[in-house]
Every structure is written in structure tokens, then in C-alpha cells.
Design an enzyme around this catalytic site. Structure first.
Site, mmCIF file in Angstrom:
data_model
loop_
_atom_site.group_PDB
_atom_site.id
_atom_site.type_symbol
_atom_site.label_atom_id
_atom_site.label_comp_id
_atom_site.label_asym_id
_atom_site.label_seq_id
_atom_site.Cartn_x
_atom_site.Cartn_y
_atom_site.Cartn_z
ATOM 1 N N THR A 263 117.208 -28.419 72.342
ATOM 2 C CA THR A 263 117.314 -29.673 73.014
ATOM 3 C C THR A 263 118.252 -30.548 72.137
ATOM 4 O O THR A 263 119.177 -31.258 72.931
ATOM 5 C CB THR A 263 116.055 -30.273 73.206
ATOM 6 O OG1 THR A 263 115.203 -29.581 73.971
ATOM 7 C CG2 THR A 263 116.322 -31.599 73.953
ATOM 8 N N GLU A 289 119.861 -24.551 78.992
ATOM 9 C CA GLU A 289 118.414 -24.041 79.149
ATOM 10 C C GLU A 289 117.869 -24.479 77.552
ATOM 11 O O GLU A 289 118.663 -23.880 76.567
ATOM 12 C CB GLU A 289 117.989 -22.928 79.411
ATOM 13 C CG GLU A 289 118.488 -22.481 80.997
ATOM 14 C CD GLU A 289 117.993 -23.326 81.942
ATOM 15 O OE1 GLU A 289 116.562 -24.057 81.570
ATOM 16 O OE2 GLU A 289 118.564 -23.638 82.963
ATOM 17 N N CYS A 323 111.494 -19.244 73.775
ATOM 18 C CA CYS A 323 111.436 -20.645 74.305
ATOM 19 C C CYS A 323 109.978 -21.001 75.233
ATOM 20 O O CYS A 323 109.511 -22.093 75.237
ATOM 21 C CB CYS A 323 112.662 -21.135 75.296
ATOM 22 S SG CYS A 323 112.772 -19.678 76.305
ATOM 23 N N GLU A 421 108.350 -28.908 69.419
ATOM 24 C CA GLU A 421 108.475 -27.501 69.216
ATOM 25 C C GLU A 421 108.570 -26.887 68.022
ATOM 26 O O GLU A 421 109.283 -27.556 67.051
ATOM 27 C CB GLU A 421 109.842 -27.014 70.001
ATOM 28 C CG GLU A 421 110.158 -25.853 70.176
ATOM 29 C CD GLU A 421 111.277 -25.319 71.011
ATOM 30 O OE1 GLU A 421 112.693 -25.966 70.548
ATOM 31 O OE2 GLU A 421 111.415 -24.613 71.819
HETATM 32 P P1 NAD Z 1 120.233 -23.911 68.174
HETATM 33 O O1 NAD Z 1 120.267 -25.182 69.184
HETATM 34 O O2 NAD Z 1 120.061 -23.902 66.812
HETATM 35 O O3 NAD Z 1 121.534 -22.874 68.376
HETATM 36 C C1 NAD Z 1 121.932 -22.500 69.752
HETATM 37 C C2 NAD Z 1 123.638 -22.384 69.673
HETATM 38 O O4 NAD Z 1 123.929 -23.514 69.585
HETATM 39 C C3 NAD Z 1 123.995 -21.639 68.572
HETATM 40 O O5 NAD Z 1 124.863 -20.622 69.121
HETATM 41 C C4 NAD Z 1 124.588 -22.680 67.536
HETATM 42 O O6 NAD Z 1 125.406 -22.132 66.572
HETATM 43 C C5 NAD Z 1 125.118 -23.562 68.432
HETATM 44 N N1 NAD Z 1 125.032 -24.889 67.786
HETATM 45 C C6 NAD Z 1 124.293 -25.431 66.991
HETATM 46 N N2 NAD Z 1 124.856 -26.707 66.568
HETATM 47 C C7 NAD Z 1 125.741 -26.809 67.291
HETATM 48 C C8 NAD Z 1 126.788 -27.945 67.444
HETATM 49 N N3 NAD Z 1 126.746 -28.879 66.730
HETATM 50 N N4 NAD Z 1 127.849 -27.932 68.319
HETATM 51 C C9 NAD Z 1 127.893 -26.901 69.194
HETATM 52 N N5 NAD Z 1 127.216 -25.512 68.924
HETATM 53 C C10 NAD Z 1 125.999 -25.744 68.033
HETATM 54 O O7 NAD Z 1 119.288 -22.620 68.767
HETATM 55 P P2 NAD Z 1 118.600 -21.244 68.330
HETATM 56 O O8 NAD Z 1 117.607 -21.660 67.123
HETATM 57 O O9 NAD Z 1 119.563 -20.457 68.349
HETATM 58 O O10 NAD Z 1 117.589 -20.865 69.584
HETATM 59 C C11 NAD Z 1 116.368 -21.553 69.531
HETATM 60 C C12 NAD Z 1 116.306 -22.662 70.583
HETATM 61 O O11 NAD Z 1 116.591 -22.293 71.853
HETATM 62 C C13 NAD Z 1 114.880 -23.185 70.795
HETATM 63 O O12 NAD Z 1 114.856 -24.643 71.080
HETATM 64 C C14 NAD Z 1 114.482 -22.382 72.096
HETATM 65 O O13 NAD Z 1 113.394 -23.281 72.711
HETATM 66 C C15 NAD Z 1 115.828 -22.568 72.905
HETATM 67 N N6 NAD Z 1 115.840 -21.629 73.885
HETATM 68 C C16 NAD Z 1 115.606 -21.980 75.247
HETATM 69 C C17 NAD Z 1 115.658 -21.070 76.351
HETATM 70 C C18 NAD Z 1 115.463 -21.303 77.774
HETATM 71 O O14 NAD Z 1 115.742 -20.751 78.543
HETATM 72 N N7 NAD Z 1 114.850 -22.495 77.860
HETATM 73 C C19 NAD Z 1 115.922 -19.739 76.017
HETATM 74 C C20 NAD Z 1 115.779 -19.255 74.612
HETATM 75 C C21 NAD Z 1 115.980 -20.127 73.851
#
Ligand code: NAD
Length: 539
Positions: A263, A289, A323, A421
Site C-alpha cells: 500500500t 492491488e 496478500c 499487515e
Molecule cells: P513492494 O511494495 O515492496 O514492491 C512491489 C514493487 O514495487 C516491486 O517491484 C518494487 O521494486 C517496487 N517498488 C518499491 N518501491 C518503489 C518505489 N518507490 N517506486 C517504484 N517502485 C517501487 O511489495 P512486495 O514486497 O514485492 O509485495 C508484497 C506486497 O504486495 C504486500 O503488501 C502484499 O499484500 C501485496 N500484494 C497484493 C496483491 C493483491 O492482489 N492485492 C497481490 C500480491 C501482493
């Protein structure tokens, strides 16, 4: 009724099965090499020399790949390559585009299946089953069903009325420009779906994979190229998310963000897009998402063994890194007294270790940062009078990032682990008086800002309905007498609202609609030859 694809059958990997032997051999092969992973820009592999070395989470001394990270020049080139590729990609037409992605699905269902599953098991520490339902089956389903839904638009969205002398029609155009796909580590299928769903309807994209899934994601990039994806349609760009976003937003043809992740990251990206509006040709579409604090609420009259299984599987499969994972439960005291001991003893039987050992139900969490964050939650809860760790709580990061499946029981429904979370194998249980069912539904609705998934366990229909109504906006995916995980494409389109995302339902037609910008066309057959109107005639 129109025919439609069927969900990809899940392989079992039982002892002695051919698929088990193949998967094990493929993992051995992948472990015996260190793959060079380039950026892929306009179909060209670009080895920048600025590298990082991802490791296996359950064996973090083992380097899997040498990944070449994009710099500013590669980022700008990738965005421009996507812009330049769009005209031909649109020209190919929906049918041509669908044929390519259906070929991707066929390759993944066939020769590429074990390669993608093995890469996911090693790169993201999934068991064989978790890899199979994610990297193989879900992605095959995304590709096949999205093509099916996209074909439907062309017929469904035509204008209802064309009066005599006029032909009305709607052109299902894609967005003008490219989509930035920023993808999470935890589902290989989601990672590949985020750039490819917009591509099916004619967008081109820049794909920024998570640093924790470069290896499995690159295998899928190779698969798509093998299936005939034209150069520039999807550009694969390992590197800094913040820098890639800056490069994308500096290009006036940035047309949308397709994001899945946390988020906080999504909210930051939304603000950056808003601040860049004056530089952009269009108002970008933003689909995200995000996180969850997914719940299970039990009624005093419910299937107790079913509840036990749902809590165990829902909370601890894939180490709670879904998630949708159950991470808070509201259980009436009579039910809790009845299941507590059995639940703890079943959790005690869970085996955890190397993903290559098929007797393990759990493996490691994704990286040191996740390990520290999750163990921090457990340690802080030990210091609170209102919380008690009743099973698990241990961790060992020496060989892999292992954290035991953990249950915390709390008397404080707003304690940290009930509302935030955690994204790890930690379930917090709040035990309530049997007579407080309706009050606890209110607590559940208001406790957390998220609204992704949740379950109600109740035997009587009236109680199910009470929960259904009270929790209408508490979950975008609502389960009755089941765990809150395991959504299947074309069965339970997935997504949540509130702080959990824009709820555009990946794996359904609503998501695809976000990537189109229709053109209404009126063709006049009887062309007016006189500019006057009847009301202007003299009386
Ligand atoms: P994350 O937010 O750390 O990373 C997601 C993506 O964003 C990665 O590619 C990361 O490199 C990129 N990112 C991070 N900081 C950024 C920035 N400042 N600018 C641009 N891009 C940036 O999440 P994660 O650890 O990869 O995944 C876990 C999270 O994803 C959990 O919160 C989970 O609930 C959520 N998730 C949600 C769903 C859904 O369908 N609702 C599905 C899968 C995962």
C-alpha cells in the site's frame, strides 16, 4: 452459451510421478548454473555490467543469477521502445495478439512448465504445489481467460442503435502510450500478468520486476519472446523502482500504471503521477492491488475442524506471504477451547525447510528485510501483557530465512498484529464471548484500513447472512466456510478496496477495461445536402 477456456488442471507431484522427477531434475539443473539476466529493451538483451546477485531464500549462500540492472539510459530507451512498438502492435489486431498470448499459455502448459515452476521454487522459496498453482496454472489461466474476455468486448460494446442512414460503431482502442507494470515478488503469475493484460488489448509496456523475483520473471520474459512477442511490446527492466518511475513519468506517452505490491509504495506512486500530470499527454489509468489484513470470523456454531484447517492453510501456506493470507481471526471462546490444543498440535507437525524436499509444507521467507520485520512483530508481541505467543515464535536465519508458523492470542482487538499487515507466518487470534458475534463483526470491519479478503465460518444461513451484510465493504473477496486464500481466475476475480487497492479484479474483464479508451464512430450514409432545418420554413 459461449464456449470459454477451462482452468488449467493442477499437477499433483505425488511420489513416483513423472512430473516430480522432471521438476527435481530441472531444479538440480538451475542450481548448477548462475544465469546472466539482462534487461530486454526492444527485443535486445542489454548487459549493463552493473549487477546484483539474487540468492535462494531457503539457502541464502547460493547465488542463482547475475542480474544486469538498468541505468537511466536503459530506462529511457525502454519507455521509448514501448511507445515506438505500439502502432504495429495495434495493427496486428486483437486476434493476432491473442494468438501470441495463447501460444504463451500453451508453452507454459507444456515444455516450459517445469522450468518456470523450478525457477519460482528456487527464487521465491515456494513448495512444488505453491509454485504449480501460481507460476503455471494461474498464469496459463490469466493468459487464456484474458484473451477470451478481450474478444468479448468487440461484440458486447457495440452501440445499441444505428438509425436508418447511419452506421454507429465503437472501436476498442487501447490507451495511447505505454503502461508501466511494477510487480511484486510473491506471485510469478501476477508479475507476468501485469505487463501482458494491457498488451492483449493493444498497449505496450515497461515491466519492472521485483528484485526478489528477477530469476523466475526473466524465464517468463524468455517464454513470451519464444512465443513470438514482437520487439518492444514488453520491455523487461530490472532496476530501481523509483528511478524507472521517474523515467516513465518524464515521457509524455506514459499512459498508465499497473501495480501490485504494498500500500505504501502504491500511494507514493499515485502522488508522483498526480504531480506529473502537466507533462503527460493523457490522464493515466492507475490500477493497483495492494496490501491486506485478511480475517477469519467464526460463529459459535460452525464446522470446527473445517475452521482449524482453514486457519492452518490460510495463514501458513507460502509462509503467509500471500496478500490474501489469514492473519487475524475472531474466534468465540467455546470454539477456541475446543480447537486450540488440536490446532497447536497440528501446527507442530508442519515441516519447514528446503523447497526441494517435498515433505516440507513451508520454506523460508523472502529476504533478510522480511525476516527482520516479521520477527520484530513477534518479539514486540512477547513484550505486551495483552498478547501471548502460544505456538511457534522461533526463527533461524543462519542458512535460510526461516520463521516458525506462529500464533499469538490477544485480548486487545486493536493490538499491532491484529491490524497491520505482517506478510509472514503469523496469525493473531482474538477470542470473544460467544454472545458477542454481531459486535465482533463491527470490530472486524473497523479494525484495519485494509479490505482485501476474509472468511466467515458459520453453520446457519442466517448467521452467514448477518456477516455477509455487516462485512460488505470489509473484503473484496469474501469466503463462506473456506480459507480466505486461493482465488482462481474466472472463478473468484481478485482484488480489494479501501487501502487494499483499486479493486479492478485481476483475472476478469473489469481489469482489461481499464486499458482501453474506446473511439465512437458514426458513419453517415445519407449525407445532408441542405443546411436549413424544417422549423426555419416560412409558415
Ligand atoms: P513492494 O511494495 O515492496 O514492491 C512491489 C514493487 O514495487 C516491486 O517491484 C518494487 O521494486 C517496487 N517498488 C518499491 N518501491 C518503489 C518505489 N518507490 N517506486 C517504484 N517502485 C517501487 O511489495 P512486495 O514486497 O514485492 O509485495 C508484497 C506486497 O504486495 C504486500 O503488501 C502484499 O499484500 C501485496 N500484494 C497484493 C496483491 C493483491 O492482489 N492485492 C497481490 C500480491 C501482493
Amino acid at each position: 452459451m459461449a464456449s470459454h477456456p477451462i482452468n488449467e488442471p493442477i499437477l499433483g507431484f505425488a511420489p513416483g510421478s513423472a512430473e516430480r522427477t522432471q521438476l527435481q531434475a530441472e531444479m538440480d539443473r538451475q542450481m548448477s548454473e548462475v544465469v546472466e539476466i539482462p534487461c530486454v529493451i526492444n527485443g535486445e538483451e542489454v548487459f549493463t555490467g552493473n549487477t546484483t546477485t539474487p540468492v535462494i531464500p531457503h539457502d541464502h549462500g547460493h547465488v542463482l543469477a547475475n542480474v544486469h540492472l538498468a541505468g537511466k539510459a536503459e530506462m529511457e530507451a525502454a519507455c521509448q521502445a514501448a511507445v515506438d512498438a505500439q502502432e504495429e502492435w495495434i495493427g496486428l489486431g486483437l486476434e493476432g495478439r491473442c494468438q501470441i498470448f495463447e501460444r504463451c499459455a500453451d508453452l507454459l502448459a507444456g515444455d516450459w512448465r517445469m522450468r518456470v515452476n523450478a525457477a519460482t521454487m528456487l527464487n521465491q522459496s515456494k513448495t512444488a504445489f505453491q509454485a504449480e498453482i501460481d507460476a503455471a496454472c494461474e498464469l496459463i489461466d490469466f493468459w487464456r481467460f484474458n484473451c477470451h474476455y478481450a474478444r468479448g468486448f468487440h461484440d458486447d460494446f457495440q452501440p445499441l442503435v444505428s438509425p436508418s442512414g447511419v452506421e454507429n460503431s465503437t472501436e476498442i482502442r487501447p490507451l495511447e502510450g505505454f503502461v508501466l507494470a511494477v510487480t511484486p515478488f510473491n506471485f510469478t503469475s501476477i508479475a507476468a500478468n501485469l505487463p501482458s493484460a494491457p498488451a492483449i488489448v493493444g498497449c505496450t509496456s515497461v515491466w519492472k520486476p521485483s528484485r526478489n523475483s528477477y530469476h523466475s520473471n526473466y524465464v517468463l520474459m524468455q517464454l513470451m519472446m519464444d512465443a513470438g512477442l514482437p520487439d518492444g511490446v514488453i520491455n523487461f527492466l530490472p532496476g530501481s523502482g523509483a528511478e524507472i518511475t521517474a523515467a516513465a513519468l518524464a515521457n509524455p506517452d506514459f499512459a498508465g500504471l499497473h501495480f501490485t505490491g504494498s500500500t505504501a509504495t502504491f500511494q507514493g506512486l499515485w502522488k508522483e503521477i498526480a504531480n506529473s500530470l502537466s507533462n503527460l499527454r493523457s490522464y493515466p489509468r492507475i490500477v493497483g492491488e495492494t496490501g491486506g489484513k485478511d480475517f477469519v470470523v467464526a460463529h459459535p456454531e460452525c464446522d470446527r475442524q473445517g475452521l482449524l484447517v482453514a486457519l492452518l492453510r490460510g495463514s501458513f501456506e507460502y509462509q503467509g506471504q500471500k496478500c490474501s493470507a489469514a492473519s487475524r481471526a475472531y474466534v468465540p471462546s467455546s470454539v477456541w477451547e475446543a480447537i486450540r490444543e488440536d490446532l497447536c498440535s497440528e501446527i507442530g507437525k508442519i515441516r519447514m525447510g528446503d523447497a526441494r524436499d517435498f515433505s516440507n509444507f513451508m520454506t523460508a521467507v523472502i529476504d533478510q528485510r522480511a525476516f527482520d520485520k516479521i520477527t520484530g512483530y513477534i518479539e514486540r508481541s512477547r513484550e505486551r501483557d495483552t498478547c501471548e505467543v502460544i505456538v511457534g515464535g522461533g526463527s533461524d536465519g543462519s542458512k535460510g530465512w526461516f520463521i516458525e508458523p506462529t500464533i499469538i492470542v490477544t485480548t486487545d482487538a486493536s493490538s499491532e498484529t491484529m491490524v497491520e499487515e505482517i506478510f509472514g507466518p503469523v496469525l493473531t487470534v482474538y477470542v470473544y464471548e460467544d454472545t458477542d458475534f454481531e459486535a465482533v463483526l463491527g470490530l472486524c470491519d473497523e479494525a484495519s484500513p485494509y479490505a482485501l479478503t476474509g472468511s466467515i465460518f458459520a453453520s446457519n444461513e442466517e448467521d452467514v447472512q448477518t456477516a455477509f451484510d455487516a462485512l460488505r465493504f470489509t473484503a473484496g473477496n469474501f469466503y463462506i466456510n473456506d480459507k480466505p486464500t486461493g482465488a482462481v481466475v474466472a472463478q473468484q476475480p481478485f482484488g480489494g478496496a479501501r487501502a487494499s487497492g483499486t479493486n479492478d479484479k485481476a483475472g476478469g474483464p473489469l481489469n482489461l477495461l481499464r486499458w482501453i479508451s474506446p473511439r465512437s464512430v458514426k458513419r453517415t450514409l445519407d449525407i445532408p445536402q441542405d443546411w436549413g432545418y424544417p422549423f426555419m420554413q416560412p409558415e
